[in-house]
Design an enzyme around this catalytic site. Structure first.
Site, PDB file in Angstrom:
ATOM      1  N   HIS A  23     -63.599   3.286  34.850  1.00  0.00           N
ATOM      2  CA  HIS A  23     -62.285   3.157  34.742  1.00  0.00           C
ATOM      3  C   HIS A  23     -61.915   1.856  34.055  1.00  0.00           C
ATOM      4  O   HIS A  23     -62.290   0.797  34.432  1.00  0.00           O
ATOM      5  CB  HIS A  23     -61.450   2.914  36.165  1.00  0.00           C
ATOM      6  CG  HIS A  23     -61.677   3.992  37.113  1.00  0.00           C
ATOM      7  ND1 HIS A  23     -60.826   5.223  37.232  1.00  0.00           N
ATOM      8  CD2 HIS A  23     -62.756   4.578  37.827  1.00  0.00           C
ATOM      9  CE1 HIS A  23     -61.198   6.059  37.918  1.00  0.00           C
ATOM     10  NE2 HIS A  23     -62.280   5.686  38.624  1.00  0.00           N
ATOM     11  N   GLY A 165     -57.192   9.035  41.875  1.00  0.00           N
ATOM     12  CA  GLY A 165     -56.201   8.660  43.112  1.00  0.00           C
ATOM     13  C   GLY A 165     -56.773   9.156  44.409  1.00  0.00           C
ATOM     14  O   GLY A 165     -57.806   9.586  44.754  1.00  0.00           O
ATOM     15  N   GLU A 195     -65.384  11.870  48.148  1.00  0.00           N
ATOM     16  CA  GLU A 195     -65.501  10.655  48.279  1.00  0.00           C
ATOM     17  C   GLU A 195     -64.684  10.364  49.633  1.00  0.00           C
ATOM     18  O   GLU A 195     -65.269   9.586  50.502  1.00  0.00           O
ATOM     19  CB  GLU A 195     -64.936   9.742  47.151  1.00  0.00           C
ATOM     20  CG  GLU A 195     -64.940   8.069  47.414  1.00  0.00           C
ATOM     21  CD  GLU A 195     -64.275   7.336  46.340  1.00  0.00           C
ATOM     22  OE1 GLU A 195     -64.690   6.207  45.869  1.00  0.00           O
ATOM     23  OE2 GLU A 195     -63.369   7.657  45.608  1.00  0.00           O
ATOM     24  N   ASP A 275     -67.982   2.568  38.181  1.00  0.00           N
ATOM     25  CA  ASP A 275     -66.679   2.845  38.595  1.00  0.00           C
ATOM     26  C   ASP A 275     -65.688   1.816  38.258  1.00  0.00           C
ATOM     27  O   ASP A 275     -64.834   2.112  37.150  1.00  0.00           O
ATOM     28  CB  ASP A 275     -66.676   2.904  40.204  1.00  0.00           C
ATOM     29  CG  ASP A 275     -65.657   3.714  40.601  1.00  0.00           C
ATOM     30  OD1 ASP A 275     -64.943   4.142  39.869  1.00  0.00           O
ATOM     31  OD2 ASP A 275     -65.455   3.639  42.062  1.00  0.00           O
ATOM     32  N   ASP A 276     -65.633   0.736  38.906  1.00  0.00           N
ATOM     33  CA  ASP A 276     -64.616  -0.187  38.505  1.00  0.00           C
ATOM     34  C   ASP A 276     -65.176  -1.767  38.731  1.00  0.00           C
ATOM     35  O   ASP A 276     -65.130  -2.333  39.803  1.00  0.00           O
ATOM     36  CB  ASP A 276     -63.294  -0.443  39.620  1.00  0.00           C
ATOM     37  CG  ASP A 276     -62.590   1.131  39.701  1.00  0.00           C
ATOM     38  OD1 ASP A 276     -61.945   0.959  38.712  1.00  0.00           O
ATOM     39  OD2 ASP A 276     -62.944   1.799  40.611  1.00  0.00           O
TER      40      ASP A 276
END
Length: 335
Positions: A23, A165, A195, A275-276
């Site tokens: 992301h 989200g 997840e 991911d982040d």
């Protein structure tokens, strides 16, 4: 936990890699966050500590929204962020990147999606292929969000769509329709699933949205029939082990609990991703190091995860062959 020698860590860093679950807003460098929020992070963020665990997904999601809202207020912010992110990935010998931009960030700052995509692509260094997806939450198909989603199907350089989200929000009927129309115009489709919702939600995304890639998907391990479905449909899981541990995904309280080994043994291809990185304090190299330390994966085994990434990369076959040849050569040099 297995020890990691400096030589082996250097070998892991030089391993040709892909990053297929990134992301962009969640990868923002700390210096950009500090510039946008001067008093927010004066020291190293607490959530970078290895033993940190987010209270729940909403806590994480709210922090993501705060950071994205403060930093990504212009197209130039995406360009500067991408320059820094891609430079760091390049130093870890990452050759191919699939990154997503958040629909919510575009709506919040009224940014033009094609210009954001152009800025991100312009930041990619020589030798790195970058594909850009747009991610949206289950409930963002209204108002300006709906307008942007519909318009995005005609964006030339948008690679595809991704469902983001909270998974616990209802999967609304518009999603399958938009995903179908996106496929019809040559866009690729993904979805975050498995997840924070069980294996049944992985099944829904595969069957109703006809995705060929699942972000995370780790809870598919709960249902053998879903594993069979993934194998039959040749679905690859874009897995982020450090993220899963820090977010406390059900059944994953520590690294040894992570099902990546069981998923691989079941014949499900998995890629390794961050991911982040801002929110988890991780790097791509550290993700691979964790595989070695907690699962005793050797160089050849880790090379297979990298190979899975190159196999699903959206590229021409000549480029894919060159990447795989370089990867095989490096695997052969493993300590």
């Amino acid at each position: 936990m297995r020890s990691l020698t400096p030589d082996f860590k250097e070998w892991i860093n030089a391993l040709p890699k892909t990053e297929t679950h990134l992301h962009m807003e969640g990868a923002v460098p700390l210096e950009m966050v500090r510039a946008a929020l001067p008093n927010r992070f004066t020291g190293e963020p607490e959530f970078w500590k290895p033993d940190y665990r987010f209270e729940n997904f909403d806590t994480f999601s709210n922090l993501f929204a705060e950071i994205a809202g403060a930093v990504f207020t212009s197209v130039d912010a995406y360009y500067v962020c991408a320059l820094k992110v891609f430079s760091k990935l390049s130093s870890q010998n990452c050759r191919y990147v699939e990154t997503s931009i958040a629909l919510g960030a575009l709506v919040r700052s009224a940014l033009e999606g094609p210009k954001v995509i152009d800025a991100i692509r312009a930041a990619s260094p020589p030798g790195m292929t970058v594909r850009v997806f747009m991610g949206m939450r289950h409930n963002e198909y209204s108002g300006l969000g709906k307008e942007i989603i519909e318009d995005s199907l005609s964006w030339k350089d948008l690679t595809g769509l991704d469902l983001h989200g909270p998974e616990y929000l209802p999967l609304e009927p518009w999603t399958a329709d938009v995903w179908k129309r996106a496929r019809q115009v040559g866009k690729y489709n993904k979805a975050h699933a498995g997840e924070f919702m069980p294996a049944s939600f992985v099944r829904r995304c595969v069957e109703e949205l006809a995705v060929t890639r699942i972000d995370h998907g780790v809870r598919a391990i709960e249902d053998p029939t879903v594993l069979t479905l993934l194998k039959e449909r040749n679905i690859t899981l874009d897995v982020c082990p450090i993220s899963n541990v820090k977010l406390g995904v059900e059944g994953i309280s520590s690294y040894p609990d992570h099902p990546i080994q069981r998923l691989s043994q079941a014949g499900i291809p998995c890629t390794i991703n961050t991911d982040d990185p801002f929110l988890f304090g991780n790097t791509l190299t550290e993700e691979y190091c964790a595989l070695h330390q907690h699962f005793q994966y050797d160089g050849r085994s880790m090379g297979q995860f990298a190979k899975n990434g190159f196999k699903v990369a959206i590229t021409d076959e000549n480029t894919r062959s060159r990447w795989l040849e370089a990867l095989d050569s490096h695997i052969a040099s493993a300590p």
